[in-house]
Design an enzyme around this catalytic site. Structure first.
Site, PDB file in Angstrom:
ATOM      1  N   HIS A   1       0.841  -1.195   0.000  1.00 22.42           N
ATOM      2  CA  HIS A   1       0.000   0.000   0.000  1.00 22.42           C
ATOM      3  C   HIS A   1       0.877   1.246   0.000  1.00 22.42           C
ATOM      4  CE1 HIS A   1       0.898  -0.942   4.227  1.00 22.42           C
ATOM      5  NE2 HIS A   1       0.830   0.364   4.464  1.00 22.42           N
TER       6      HIS A   1
ATOM      7  N   CYS B   1       2.031   3.632  11.761  1.00 22.03           N
ATOM      8  CA  CYS B   1       2.929   3.109  10.730  1.00 22.03           C
ATOM      9  C   CYS B   1       3.217   4.228   9.735  1.00 22.03           C
ATOM     10  CB  CYS B   1       2.320   1.898  10.028  1.00 22.03           C
ATOM     11  SG  CYS B   1       0.867   2.261   9.029  1.00 22.03           S
TER      12      CYS B   1
END
Length: 695
Positions: free
Chosen positions: A65, A207
């Site tokens: 991603h 993250c």
């Protein structure tokens, strides 16, 4: 708002055998649907995110991603692989692969739904249904939430979301609803009026992109907390922002878990509590262990201050191999040492440039300094630089210990490093002192102690005992053997000549170009700077420093040259990066080649290593020397045999650029996309068309 996933974005028979091929196959479907405008540019962004941390998860899941300027709307593509694709998960290949694409400026609502999907991936029924689904339309509906398997642990519904799909319901949590309000343990305690409260934990997850891992870790920790009977509330710090936990909830917490790969925002709110600080994947893969670990710390009274090391400085996660943890500890020390090397080395070099090499014999500027004399200024620079260099070994040792044991490791680490300098044990002594200091502190922290003395442990007991032990070992036990080994290494370097020196130059060049600023690169750089970190470096040490800097300049300069002479082989983004790479390479910043290596590692990295090895060996063969540890072309006046030195760099640069151009020219064009720099082909094949995938 258009749907983020449709049947056209689903491939239930994904045939890719590598993660790069899998991402390309799914991205081609996005291109065909007009959701991605530049295939190669988007894949470069995906690869750059993958380079930060593998996106494979336990349970056979891969979630490549990224955010990208080439994404027109938030999109999901799903592939199911019969053979499995390696995305770096500890338990093996992934058979369920989600490609998550978010625009660079995606709004909060879109990112919230993407984050909700990440939470759903922690639901075993959801992933089992995806493995069993028989057609693309049903798979897309399942992911959207139109068809949802019954959850194993139903969440309490409200009048507002009782009819919502699980993904939409999860989105409400991801959007920032108060975790404290939803805490089952807290609610149960309040309803029963029990005097004894459950163990309370607050956690933060984050993250680099803030889309997937952040919310998966939050979901895993919440599930593990419920199973353990713990009152655990999570603050996911995602791309869509975050809702701060109620200060009262934090104040009442017994312990803290940080599962993050980017700095925790407003971390000082959690100071003074037992804390477990790990990477975000640990929060996903082993939440139960983290809960047990932080409860153990609370029982022992281990309290963490208001700051903690960054991910590269942390001492490694439980369950990691010793080699991986050792690398993190050493990189912690090196990362703090490098600024001292650069500042001290450049000041010494400037002192030599202004006052000549005899400036090292000048009297102290405290005794003699004339404002109008250049020699006085040269002596001042040299003496400041020499003082900065004096910190190299203590800083290296101190922050290795810090990476292992946090702040309690600083005192014994610095003292051990200073002892290493005093007894001429050099960098080898610093490495040993740092590792010993960190190990001693960790051992002391595991000892159970009475509550009455816990308050003085961090400021009195641990520094006193650990420093005494480290000092004894360095002075009496291991210091002399290490000093002898350091002297032997120095003598070996001084004796290098001919083919041996050329081979060493080639090896250092390979290391400098292998990971472009990573651990291997830093090992070679530290080896070189260790040789010149003395008042009178040997000729061999200065040759090694010259070879290392020359090789480190090659990758960015070569990529800049390649994008200039054959721009059509690169994307628009890469061509722009190529312009910046001229300056970065000339300044000896190897990281300028990272965007190219991340996008096409199999072509760029080997090419860079070949060019770096050639440059390193030529520099040694030419006898080029360098007293400054940094500076690139800006310290050419300080280089011995400067003209030949520049020739060595030019040769390596041209070789690497030529190899990259040839290798990129041999690859097949990407299906469904125009060549970089060419007009977009509006007649791209449909998503169902089976085409070979270029790798």
């Amino acid at each position: 708002m258009s749907e983020m996933i449709t049947a056209d974005l689903v491939d239930l028979d994904l045939s890719a055998d590598t993660k790069e091929a899998a991402a390309r196959a799914l991205a081609e479907r996005m291109v065909a649907q007009g959701r991605v405008t530049d295939l190669d540019g988007f894949l470069a962004d995906v690869a750059a995110r993958e380079a930060q941390m593998p996106t494979g998860l336990d349970g056979g899941i891969g979630i490549p991603h990224c955010r990208s300027e080439y994404v027109t709307e938030p999109s999901l593509a799903f592939g199911r692989s019969a053979e499995g694709v390696d995305f770096g998960a500890p338990d093996g290949p992934a058979d369920l692969i989600f490609l998550i694409a978010a625009p660079a400026g995606a709004d909060d609502a879109h990112l919230t739904i993407l984050s909700a999907l990440a939470r759903q991936l922690m639901n075993a029924e959801f992933t089992s249904a995806l493995r069993a689904v028989g057609d693309a339309e049903s798979a897309a509906a399942l992911i959207r939430g139109d068809e949802t398997p019954a959850p194993s642990t139903p969440a309490p519904s409200t009048s507002e979301n009782s009819a919502a799909t699980p993904v939409a319901a999860s989105a409400g949590v991801a959007a920032g609803s108060s975790a404290a309000d939803a805490s089952p343990a807290a609610t149960a305690a309040a309803d029963t009026g029990a005097d004894e409260q459950p163990f309370r934990i607050v956690a933060v997850t984050s993250c680099p992109t803030g889309i997937a891992h952040t919310y998966m870790a939050a979901e895993a920790l919440e599930n593990a907390g419920r199973a353990a009977g713990v009152d655990l509330v999570v603050e996911p710090q995602g791309s869509a922002g975050f809702t701060r936990l109620d200060p009262a909830v934090i104040a009442a917490a017994d312990a803290v878990i940080f599962a993050h790969d980017v700095p925790v925002r407003e971390k000082e709110r959690f100071a003074g509590k037992p804390t477990v600080d790990v990477g975000v994947k640990a929060g996903i893969n082993r939440p139960t262990e983290l809960i047990s670990e932080v409860r153990g710390k609370a029982e022992r009274g281990e309290v963490t201050g208001g700051s903690a090391p960054t991910p590269v400085e942390r001492g490694g996660e439980a369950g990691e191999g010793y080699g991986s943890m050792l690398r993190k500890w050493l990189m912690s020390g090196v990362s703090y040492m490098v600024p001292f090397v650069a500042a001290g080395g450049l000041l010494i070099a400037l002192g030599f440039a202004i006052g000549g090499y005899e400036i090292k014999s000048a009297p102290s500027v405290m005794q003699h300094f004339v404002w109008t004399q250049t020699d006085s200024w040269a002596a001042l620079m040299f003496q400041i630089g020499a003082v900065a260099f004096g910190f190299l070994v203590p800083v290296l040792a101190g922050y290795i210990a810090y990476g292992m044991a946090d702040r309690p490791g600083l005192v014994p680490g610095f003292v051990g490093g200073m002892i290493a300098s005093t007894i001429n044990a050099g960098f080898l002594g610093g490495l040993a002192a740092g590792l010993i200091a960190g190990g001693v502190v960790l051992a002391i922290q595991k000892v159970r102690i009475p509550k009455a003395v816990r308050g003085i442990m961090p400021v009195v007991v641990i520094p006193l005992i650990s420093t005494a032990i480290v000092g004894f070992l360095m002075f009496v036990v291991i210091g002399k053997p290490i000093a002898s080994a350091q002297k032997g290494m120095a003598d070996w370097l001084n004796g290098l000549s001919g083919s041996n020196a050329i081979l060493l130059g080639a090896l250092l060049g390979l290391m400098m170009c292998f990971d472009l600023g990573g651990p291997v690169n830093k090992v070679a750089y530290t080896f070189a700077t260790a040789g010149i970190a003395v008042s009178s470096p040997s000729d061999s040490a200065m040759k090694i420093m010259a070879a290392v800097m020359a090789a480190g300049m090659v990758p960015p300069l070569a990529m800049a040259l390649a994008t200039t002479v054959r721009g059509k082989l690169f994307t628009e983004t890469e061509r722009e990066n190529g312009k910046a790479a001229w300056v970065l390479g000339a300044s000896f910043i190897s990281e300028g080649a990272i965007p190219f290596a991340a996008a096409d590692p199999l072509r760029v990295i080997p090419s860079a290593m070949v060019g770096g090895a050639i440059t390193g060996s030529l520099s040694m063969a030419f006898g080029a020397t360098l007293r400054a540890p940094h500076g690139g072309i800006f310290v050419v006046p300080l280089i011995g045999h400067a003209f030949l030195y520049l020739i060595a760099i030019a040769v390596g640069m041209c070789v690497t650029a030529a190899l990259v151009v040839v290798l990129k020219g041999m690859r097949k064009p990407a299906v469904g996309s125009a060549a970089p720099g060419a007009p977009e082909d509006i007649s791209a094949p449909t998503a169902d068309t089976k085409q070979p995938v270029a790798v």
